[in-house]
Write a protein that holds these residues in place. Structure first.
Motif, mmCIF file in Angstrom:
data_model
loop_
_atom_site.group_PDB
_atom_site.id
_atom_site.type_symbol
_atom_site.label_atom_id
_atom_site.label_comp_id
_atom_site.label_asym_id
_atom_site.label_seq_id
_atom_site.Cartn_x
_atom_site.Cartn_y
_atom_site.Cartn_z
ATOM 1 N N HIS A 261 0.853 -1.191 0.000
ATOM 2 C CA HIS A 261 0.000 0.000 0.000
ATOM 3 C C HIS A 261 0.887 1.237 0.000
ATOM 4 O O HIS A 261 2.101 1.170 0.231
ATOM 5 C CB HIS A 261 -0.905 0.009 1.245
ATOM 6 C CG HIS A 261 -0.194 0.465 2.492
ATOM 7 N ND1 HIS A 261 -0.282 1.738 2.983
ATOM 8 C CD2 HIS A 261 0.659 -0.192 3.330
ATOM 9 C CE1 HIS A 261 0.456 1.850 4.068
ATOM 10 N NE2 HIS A 261 1.033 0.688 4.301
ATOM 11 N N GLY A 262 0.274 2.378 -0.273
ATOM 12 C CA GLY A 262 0.967 3.659 -0.161
ATOM 13 C C GLY A 262 1.982 3.932 -1.244
ATOM 14 O O GLY A 262 2.831 4.819 -1.080
ATOM 15 N N GLY A 263 1.934 3.205 -2.366
ATOM 16 C CA GLY A 263 2.897 3.424 -3.432
ATOM 17 C C GLY A 263 2.707 4.778 -4.088
ATOM 18 O O GLY A 263 1.588 5.157 -4.448
ATOM 19 N N GLU A 264 3.803 5.517 -4.271
ATOM 20 C CA GLU A 264 3.731 6.845 -4.888
ATOM 21 C C GLU A 264 4.367 6.862 -6.270
ATOM 22 O O GLU A 264 3.811 7.446 -7.202
ATOM 23 C CB GLU A 264 4.424 7.876 -3.984
ATOM 24 C CG GLU A 264 3.768 8.035 -2.625
ATOM 25 C CD GLU A 264 4.534 8.988 -1.731
ATOM 26 O OE1 GLU A 264 5.758 9.110 -1.901
ATOM 27 O OE2 GLU A 264 3.896 9.620 -0.867
ATOM 28 N N THR A 265 5.540 6.254 -6.407
ATOM 29 C CA THR A 265 6.199 6.223 -7.713
ATOM 30 C C THR A 265 5.502 5.219 -8.618
ATOM 31 O O THR A 265 4.749 4.346 -8.159
ATOM 32 C CB THR A 265 7.671 5.823 -7.563
ATOM 33 O OG1 THR A 265 7.741 4.473 -7.067
ATOM 34 C CG2 THR A 265 8.401 6.743 -6.609
ATOM 35 N N LEU A 266 5.769 5.327 -9.919
ATOM 36 C CA LEU A 266 5.203 4.365 -10.867
ATOM 37 C C LEU A 266 5.673 2.954 -10.523
ATOM 38 O O LEU A 266 4.874 2.011 -10.569
ATOM 39 C CB LEU A 266 5.610 4.729 -12.293
ATOM 40 C CG LEU A 266 5.231 3.716 -13.384
ATOM 41 C CD1 LEU A 266 3.737 3.447 -13.399
ATOM 42 C CD2 LEU A 266 5.712 4.199 -14.753
ATOM 43 N N PHE A 267 6.944 2.802 -10.176
ATOM 44 C CA PHE A 267 7.468 1.480 -9.839
ATOM 45 C C PHE A 267 6.725 0.887 -8.647
ATOM 46 O O PHE A 267 6.317 -0.284 -8.673
ATOM 47 C CB PHE A 267 8.965 1.573 -9.532
ATOM 48 C CG PHE A 267 9.617 0.243 -9.264
ATOM 49 C CD1 PHE A 267 10.017 -0.573 -10.302
ATOM 50 C CD2 PHE A 267 9.832 -0.190 -7.961
ATOM 51 C CE1 PHE A 267 10.605 -1.805 -10.059
ATOM 52 C CE2 PHE A 267 10.422 -1.410 -7.700
ATOM 53 C CZ PHE A 267 10.813 -2.223 -8.754
ATOM 54 N N ALA A 268 6.541 1.691 -7.598
ATOM 55 C CA ALA A 268 5.842 1.201 -6.410
ATOM 56 C C ALA A 268 4.395 0.869 -6.724
ATOM 57 O O ALA A 268 3.841 -0.119 -6.210
ATOM 58 C CB ALA A 268 5.924 2.240 -5.301
ATOM 59 N N ARG A 269 3.762 1.655 -7.592
ATOM 60 C CA ARG A 269 2.358 1.395 -7.923
ATOM 61 C C ARG A 269 2.215 0.155 -8.794
ATOM 62 O O ARG A 269 1.213 -0.570 -8.707
ATOM 63 C CB ARG A 269 1.748 2.629 -8.601
ATOM 64 C CG ARG A 269 1.647 3.821 -7.657
ATOM 65 C CD ARG A 269 0.837 4.966 -8.260
ATOM 66 N NE ARG A 269 -0.542 4.558 -8.530
ATOM 67 C CZ ARG A 269 -1.476 4.415 -7.613
ATOM 68 N NH1 ARG A 269 -1.199 4.637 -6.336
ATOM 69 N NH2 ARG A 269 -2.698 4.061 -7.943
ATOM 70 N N LEU A 270 3.183 -0.111 -9.647
ATOM 71 C CA LEU A 270 3.167 -1.351 -10.418
ATOM 72 C C LEU A 270 3.269 -2.555 -9.495
ATOM 73 O O LEU A 270 2.523 -3.535 -9.640
ATOM 74 C CB LEU A 270 4.322 -1.357 -11.421
ATOM 75 C CG LEU A 270 4.197 -0.441 -12.634
ATOM 76 C CD1 LEU A 270 5.548 -0.290 -13.327
ATOM 77 C CD2 LEU A 270 3.165 -0.979 -13.622
ATOM 78 N N GLN A 271 4.188 -2.493 -8.545
ATOM 79 C CA GLN A 271 4.324 -3.586 -7.580
ATOM 80 C C GLN A 271 3.067 -3.722 -6.733
ATOM 81 O O GLN A 271 2.628 -4.837 -6.417
ATOM 82 C CB GLN A 271 5.527 -3.336 -6.679
ATOM 83 C CG GLN A 271 6.877 -3.578 -7.339
ATOM 84 C CD GLN A 271 7.972 -3.607 -6.300
ATOM 85 O OE1 GLN A 271 8.088 -2.720 -5.468
ATOM 86 N NE2 GLN A 271 8.780 -4.652 -6.328
ATOM 87 N N GLN A 272 2.499 -2.598 -6.334
ATOM 88 C CA GLN A 272 1.295 -2.597 -5.512
ATOM 89 C C GLN A 272 0.140 -3.247 -6.250
ATOM 90 O O GLN A 272 -0.607 -4.069 -5.681
ATOM 91 C CB GLN A 272 0.972 -1.147 -5.148
ATOM 92 C CG GLN A 272 -0.190 -0.939 -4.238
ATOM 93 C CD GLN A 272 -0.304 0.540 -3.862
ATOM 94 O OE1 GLN A 272 0.387 1.016 -2.987
ATOM 95 N NE2 GLN A 272 -1.179 1.259 -4.548
ATOM 96 N N PHE A 273 -0.028 -2.898 -7.521
ATOM 97 C CA PHE A 273 -1.099 -3.487 -8.328
ATOM 98 C C PHE A 273 -0.890 -4.994 -8.465
ATOM 99 O O PHE A 273 -1.825 -5.788 -8.271
ATOM 100 C CB PHE A 273 -1.133 -2.831 -9.702
ATOM 101 C CG PHE A 273 -2.189 -3.371 -10.616
ATOM 102 C CD1 PHE A 273 -3.491 -2.899 -10.565
ATOM 103 C CD2 PHE A 273 -1.895 -4.372 -11.538
ATOM 104 C CE1 PHE A 273 -4.479 -3.411 -11.403
ATOM 105 C CE2 PHE A 273 -2.868 -4.887 -12.380
ATOM 106 C CZ PHE A 273 -4.168 -4.405 -12.311
ATOM 107 N N ALA A 274 0.339 -5.400 -8.788
ATOM 108 C CA ALA A 274 0.628 -6.825 -8.937
ATOM 109 C C ALA A 274 0.393 -7.571 -7.633
ATOM 110 O O ALA A 274 -0.191 -8.661 -7.616
ATOM 111 C CB ALA A 274 2.071 -7.013 -9.411
ATOM 112 N N GLY A 275 0.828 -6.982 -6.523
ATOM 113 C CA GLY A 275 0.681 -7.652 -5.236
ATOM 114 C C GLY A 275 -0.761 -7.804 -4.804
ATOM 115 O O GLY A 275 -1.149 -8.834 -4.251
#
Length: 633
Positions: A261-275
């Motif tokens: 949760h709490g992803g801000e960068t595109l990389f973090a949001r990609l991981q967040q979506f996948a997870g």
């Protein structure tokens, strides 16, 4: 402050000690089992494992046979045999992920709950401890998440049976002072009691930190829950876990599925979506065929204190680092040792209310991945431990293979190019020395090759498509376009990043095999842009390899370069990809468009809302962070 013992003012704020022995385990000799009956284990586990593991083996056998036919007679050459063997070793993990995902989708439809975790939980009668080990972490960050969790406990009326321990191994004295003051401030507010302890010497790293707590305070608590510095859990989830421990006397550990949760960068949001989209399907499949022989991921898990103390004391491995010394990926080993003693180890992926944060950029992931890589490869010295359950060995083998697969894929790619170069530049010898009735025709079947590699790629992506379809069906088609568009975007970007990760992990494996210890570094979790120069510095070797491979592929045949385009583009664009995916602005723009959205953003739980509010307040107050204070020592 009643009942507290205070020594080294400001650095220890602790209850009265209740020692509990935690003997070091002998890996060469199996102990007598503490638990002989495991009523919490689901029935017919042999059949579940036959379907999942047997299905993966059958798919691998078929695909490897097809690959040998692709190479024709050249499969009997040394290069052909090695290529076929590499393909089989790599394919089996793709096949196991596929069969696990199928099992996950089917079992999610039935929503089994063997421990009764999703039923209303009565308040636990015994005391539980929440342990937060920290090491040069951002104090405002973990203080905010801990405050949110304590507020969740206070709102649920469950504070009385829980205590919180902040267990510091921090080496920087200024960060240590901030930790002590934050813990004292939390202790004096409403919620579970907060205690603080700082170790002057971080012997044994995180595992040693937990072991020291067990030795001093384990006798006070029936169970404890491990948190990471970025962990966040609902009070209701923790209460359900503690209550389940009381109901099921054979259970030693229950691992939840922490959602990013709490992803801000595109990389973090990609991981967040996948997870959040793919993760539950894969984890539920793993839980279905692992049953009471599951694994432990080091945090967001409830552990029976007596079981852990009696069975999970870790020895120091003989030899020099990186394979000798402290066991880094201690969680797998602790779960295996508890299972060896007879305790049931469960995974509860559908419980909910369990969260964590991921690294904001690919280089930050690489820093964390380096330690995980060393820890998983180190399991090669532990996997032969006497008395381990076969599934415990499989969990370790899976972790080892996850990192060895990167250099294997790289080797497979390079060998494939070598075979193509040989076929292009070296004239085949149809009549070798000696008597032969027929010519030795070099046979390569291009149609079968297309089929094999297409099928492999589809099998690799199948778990993601199954998870996307399951999410759309669960929402009765609402937002189907945004879900599919987000899935396509995630697949495209992750496909381009995969060769970058492949080379990075290959370099890590080589470094570890050469004896380089990865050390122990604090992690960065907040989003922060990376300059192109920094990205280029990180990806110089990736770019160089991309140029070499592209030149070779074009020299052999432009069609070969087209086949290899995803790999070649990922390597050639590595610096730009790293800098682009590290952008907070791009992440925010995609969120505004409704892409890469996740359930925790669309309908955030109470503790997520509390944590977000605490984080906003923390950012408004000037504070020293771990990026401003470099660790001392």
């Amino acid at each position: 402050m009643d009942g507290l013992s205070r020594s080294l003012p400001g650095y220890e704020m602790l209850p009265q000690e209740a020692p509990l022995a935690m003997p070091v385990q002998d890996l060469s000799r199996a102990p007598e089992r503490e638990v002989t009956q495991r009523p919490s284990a689901p029935p017919l586990m042999w059949l579940r494992r036959l379907l999942v593991i047997g299905g993966a083996l059958a798919l691998t056998g078929f695909a490897t046979a097809e690959m040998s036919l692709v190479l024709g007679l050249s499969r009997w050459s040394l290069m052909g045999v090695v290529l076929t063997a590499f393909f089989g070793m790599l394919f089996i993990w793709i096949a196991l992920a596929f069969t696990s995902a199928v099992a996950g989708v089917i079992s999610m439809a039935f929503r089994g709950d063997p421990l009764g975790l999703r039923a209303p939980a009565p308040p636990p009668r015994s005391r539980s401890a929440l342990l937060l080990p920290v090491y040069n972490e951002s104090v405002p960050h973990w203080r905010a998440t801990l405050a949110a969790m304590r507020a969740s406990f206070e709102a649920s009326g469950a504070s009385a049976q829980f205590d919180v321990f902040v267990l510091s191994d921090t080496t920087n004295p200024e960060i240590r002072d901030l930790e002590a003051h934050a813990a004292l401030e939390l202790h004096e507010t409403a919620g579970p009691s907060v205690f603080y302890r700082h170790r002057p010497q971080n012997k044994g790293r995180k595992a040693g930190n937990i072991e020291e707590w067990v030795h001093r305070f384990g006798g006070r608590y029936a169970q404890f829950l491990i948190l990471d510095a970025d962990s966040l859990m609902e009070a209701g989830t923790i209460v359900a876990l503690a209550s389940a421990m009381e109901r099921h006397a054979d259970v030693g550990l229950i691992q939840t599925l922490p959602l990013l949760h709490g992803g801000e960068t595109l990389f973090a949001r990609l991981q967040q979506f996948a997870g959040q989209v793919y993760g539950p399907v894969i984890a539920q499949g793993l839980a279905w065929w692992s049953g009471a022989d599951s694994n432990y991921w080091g945090h967001n898990a409830m552990i029976r204190t007596r079981a852990f103390a009696e069975a999970a004391g870790l020895p120091t491995l003989p030899g020099r680092k990186p394979f000798g010394g402290d066991i880094l990926s201690h969680d797998f080993v602790e779960a295996a040792l508890m299972r060896r003693a007879g305790w049931a180890i469960h995974l509860a992926p559908l419980l909910g209310g369990s969260y964590e944060q991921g690294p904001p950029t690919l280089p930050d992931l690489a820093v964390r991945d380096r330690r995980w890589c060393q820890g998983n490869l180190q399991h090669s010295a532990v996997i032969g431990t006497a008395g381990l359950h076969p599934l415990s060995r499989l969990h370790m083998a899976t972790g080892i293979a996850a990192y060895l697969s990167a250099p294997f894929w790289l080797g497979f790619l390079v060998m494939g190019l070598a075979v193509s170069l040989q076929a292009y530049f070296i004239r085949p010898n149809y009549f070798p020395d000696g008597h032969a009735l027929f010519p030795n025709w070099p046979v390569v079947d291009p149609e079968r090759a297309l089929w094999v590699f297409s099928a492999t790629f589809l099998l690799l992506l199948a778990p993601k498509f199954m998870a996307l379809i399951a999410l759309i069906l669960a929402r009765r088609g609402a937002g189907a376009f945004r879900i599919l568009a987000s899935g396509v975007l995630e697949i495209l970007v992750s496909s381009l990043l995969s060769p970058v990760t492949m080379l990075t992990q290959s370099q890590q494996v080589v470094g570890i095999l050469l004896g380089r210890d990865g050390g122990w570094n604090a992690q960065r979790r907040e989003g922060e842009a990376i300059t192109f120069r920094a990205a280029l510095r990180f990806a110089r070797s990736h770019l160089a390899l991309g140029v070499v491979l592209t030149g070779l592929a074009l020299a052999i045949n432009p069609l070969l370069a087209a086949w290899m385009a995803p790999v070649l583009l990922g390597l050639l664009l590595a610096p730009w990809l790293i800098a682009w995916t590290a952008s907070v602005a791009v992440g925010a723009k995609l969120r505004a468009l409704g892409l890469l959205g996740v359930p925790t953003e669309e309908a955030p739980s109470g503790v997520l809302l509390l944590a977000a509010q605490e984080q906003r307040e923390a950012r408004a107050i000037p504070a020293v962070s771990e990026r401003e204070l470099a660790p001392a020592g």
